[in-house]
Design a protein around this motif. Structure first.
Motif, mmCIF file in Angstrom:
data_model
loop_
_atom_site.group_PDB
_atom_site.id
_atom_site.type_symbol
_atom_site.label_atom_id
_atom_site.label_comp_id
_atom_site.label_asym_id
_atom_site.label_seq_id
_atom_site.Cartn_x
_atom_site.Cartn_y
_atom_site.Cartn_z
ATOM 1 N N LEU A 78 -20.034 -4.156 14.327
ATOM 2 C CA LEU A 78 -18.795 -3.989 13.566
ATOM 3 C C LEU A 78 -19.090 -3.567 12.129
ATOM 4 O O LEU A 78 -18.420 -2.691 11.571
ATOM 5 C CB LEU A 78 -17.986 -5.281 13.581
ATOM 6 N N ALA A 131 -20.003 -0.055 11.967
ATOM 7 C CA ALA A 131 -18.835 0.821 12.106
ATOM 8 C C ALA A 131 -17.975 0.837 10.850
ATOM 9 O O ALA A 131 -16.942 1.517 10.818
ATOM 10 C CB ALA A 131 -17.997 0.382 13.303
ATOM 11 N N HIS A 133 -16.734 -2.018 9.128
ATOM 12 C CA HIS A 133 -15.858 -3.158 8.918
ATOM 13 C C HIS A 133 -16.544 -4.227 8.063
ATOM 14 O O HIS A 133 -17.770 -4.318 8.024
ATOM 15 C CB HIS A 133 -15.452 -3.776 10.260
ATOM 16 N N ASP A 143 -13.382 -3.359 17.431
ATOM 17 C CA ASP A 143 -13.381 -2.121 16.663
ATOM 18 C C ASP A 143 -12.141 -1.281 16.986
ATOM 19 O O ASP A 143 -11.502 -0.716 16.086
ATOM 20 C CB ASP A 143 -14.660 -1.325 16.977
ATOM 21 N N ARG A 144 -11.775 -1.266 18.254
ATOM 22 C CA ARG A 144 -10.573 -0.517 18.654
ATOM 23 C C ARG A 144 -9.291 -1.169 18.124
ATOM 24 O O ARG A 144 -8.294 -0.492 17.939
ATOM 25 C CB ARG A 144 -10.496 -0.400 20.172
#
Length: 228
Positions: free
Chosen positions: A24, A27, A29, A227-228
């Motif tokens: 995460l 990505a 976050h 994540d989605r």
């Protein structure tokens, strides 16, 4: 970018989220994993731990972020549900991992959790799929590693009843690992109290079939879902 505050269930500390938090963060976050008082590196605080102090731990972990997504695994739903009230409009979404938004007056002990012989703590389970192939599914080869890090859970936090003033819920996601989407949606439609406040359509149900600890058995898939 999402500001995640991730709260583990019983016997675990922030370490339980490591394999979920890493992808995460990669990505983009922000991830704050919480160790509740009396557990893991905070085990020395067990005598002072209460459900109220655990709620305070979650509120403190949110810091000054104006918008946070709270992630609650198992017992973590209790302090997270209490923190939703304290943080009010700063909580943009709650994700319950194999748990749910329990109602006012509920305690973890209502689920049959018993203290150890001292009455002060709840001993960790074996985490061995041979002992419970449903609950511990996916933990083959990892049971000993988890047991080495798990700590007794303060029983006072398990026995305490959650007290809420506001039944409203922020947008909510339910991650189902040991139960199905049909199970959950059937209980919501029937007005089951463990899903109080979700009798509306701004919640989502996601199936992630595995045992009760997907952060260990399917961490990459759980991270991708978040994540989605």
């Amino acid at each position: 970018m999402t500001n995640f505050v991730m709260v583990p269930g019983m016997w675990l500390g922030a370490w339980a989220w490591d394999a979920v938090a890493e992808p995460l963060r990669a990505a983009g976050h922000d991830v704050t994993a919480v160790t509740l008082g009396g557990l893991a590196e905070r085990a020395s605080e067990a005598g002072a731990a209460t459900l109220e102090s655990h709620i305070g731990d979650v509120v403190a972990a949110a810091g000054e972020h104006p918008a946070v997504t709270l992630v609650a695994h198992s017992y973590g739903c209790f302090p997270v549900r209490g923190a939703v009230e304290r943080l009010a409009g700063r909580v943009t979404r709650v994700v319950y991992v194999d748990s749910g938004p329990v109602p006012d007056g509920t305690a973890q002990a209502d689920f049959g959790t018993e203290p150890d012989p001292t009455g002060t703590a709840v001993a960790p389970p074996s985490f061995d799929p041979a002992d419970d192939p449903v609950l511990f599914a996916g933990l083959e080869g990892r049971s000993a590693w988890i047991r080495e890090r798990a700590t007794p859970h303060p029983y006072a936090t398990v026995a305490a009843k959650l007290r809420l003033r506001d039944p409203d819920q922020p947008p909510t996601d339910l991650v189902c690992s040991t139960f199905t989407r049909d199970n959950v949606e059937g209980m919501i439609a029937a007005g089951h109290p463990f899903f109080a406040g979700l009798d509306r359509r701004d919640y989502r149900v996601h199936e992630l079939p595995t045992g009760h600890w997907p952060m260990f058995s399917r961490p990459a898939d759980l991270a991708a879902l978040l994540d989605r």
